[in-house]
Enzyme design. Sequence first.
Site, PDB file in Angstrom:
ATOM      1  N   GLU A 171       0.811  -1.217   0.000  1.00 37.17           N
ATOM      2  CA  GLU A 171       0.000   0.000   0.000  1.00 37.17           C
ATOM      3  C   GLU A 171       0.847   1.271   0.000  1.00 37.17           C
ATOM      4  O   GLU A 171       0.324   2.370   0.129  1.00 37.17           O
ATOM      5  CB  GLU A 171      -0.926   0.005   1.215  1.00 37.17           C
ATOM      6  N   LYS A 221     -15.857  -2.340   0.990  1.00 37.30           N
ATOM      7  CA  LYS A 221     -14.998  -2.880  -0.061  1.00 37.30           C
ATOM      8  C   LYS A 221     -15.926  -3.708  -0.946  1.00 37.30           C
ATOM      9  O   LYS A 221     -16.376  -4.783  -0.522  1.00 37.30           O
ATOM     10  CB  LYS A 221     -13.911  -3.778   0.534  1.00 37.30           C
TER      11      LYS A 221
END
Length: 417
Positions: free
Chosen positions: A200, A332
């Site tokens: 990330e 998500k």
Amino acid sequence: MSSIIEDIIARKVFNSRGEETIEVDVITANGFGRASAPAGKSRGKTEVVYYPQGGVDQAIKKVDDLIAPELAGLNSDFQEEIDSTLHEIDGTNNFKLIGGNTAFAISLANAEAAANSHNLLLFQFLGGNNATTLPYPLGNCISGGKHARGKAPDIQEFLALPHGAETFLEAATANAQIHSKIAETLKKKDKLFNGGKSSEGAWIASIDNETALETMAKACEEVGNELDFECGFGVDVAASSLWMEKEEKYSYESEGKKRDADEQLEYLLDLIEKYHLAYIEDPFHEEDFDGFAALTKKARKCLICGDDLFTTNNERLNQGIKIGAANSIIIKVNQIGTLTDAAETIETAQRNGYTCIVSHRSGDTCDWHIAHLTVAYRCPMIKTGVVEGARVAKLNELIRIEHFLGNRAKMAELKIL
Ligand code: PGA
Ligand code: ZN
């Protein structure tokens, strides 16, 4: 009609970790949409199954053989019909046959194709004329837990939240500066630090949890002073990764400590107070709804967020709402499979005063659709990293949306702070 689906094409591409993933093109008479699916590393147990047996190759075959022939001729404007057809073709309750990521890529590509067929941007098509609110970006600056290696912190993510910013561009600027300032501190705290980052784009260093929290606090304060607005921060504990089922304790290896549920509650309440944390995600393991409820009741001015707890699943969210577990939820879309399913969960959350945070996955692509979903569904926060191509793709798309909206753009209201 211009938005009738003419063809659906699936192919194999890669995510930011180099893992294979699926990308889908939906072609309508007058438009085109393309989406690719992300993948998590610290997944919730109740997420849908990503791919059928045989992986991405089999998923592509299912699109060619089963899905494309069924969807061709349908109208892409009717998202619910497209998504319920995907459920029907699959026939299981967790997308085991066609794969949740297959459903995700088709669902998102379809929405994009419909918007495109009407000459609209996705956020306009889904959100209408009044979708003019930009989210605050939660930016991952330091990685730990399953997202790191070696003697990194046990807490999975340390996240900047520049909640005093007046525009999205200002907020994204703050996060970039905080991220870069943190590297300077880490060089001093960890002699072996050499700029390593997680998938990330968050720094990986051999430090413990407290050092990471102090580093965040210092960087957020300094950047806040320089930019003249408040920058807070929070964490994703990802507590399911720390939970040892047999011992019924959370294991904090970097501290050589184990905490039972009561100790975990006290520990997190202390951290909220000491560091003025604005946000805690997954403070307890994914089956401990009661732990979430206890913390939510006691925590002041802090978003208590369920990710692995809810997995964007409406039923699980309703279960949490009943007992006051959490006051916010991670969205998500690929945890649940389709846009319609995710929109239903968002609606339940909003009706019950839960803050929705649309999120990337640790293995992601340069797909930017979640930027549009955040604006369309009026979600006040987006969690999508600070640096690394897949993260910046979403941030830059929000900058474009803000620019496009001009003086109609405004920042969201964060209720709890
Ligand atoms: P992921 O985790 O690796 O499942 O994307 C990110 C998160 O826990 O928020
Ligand atoms: Zn999480």
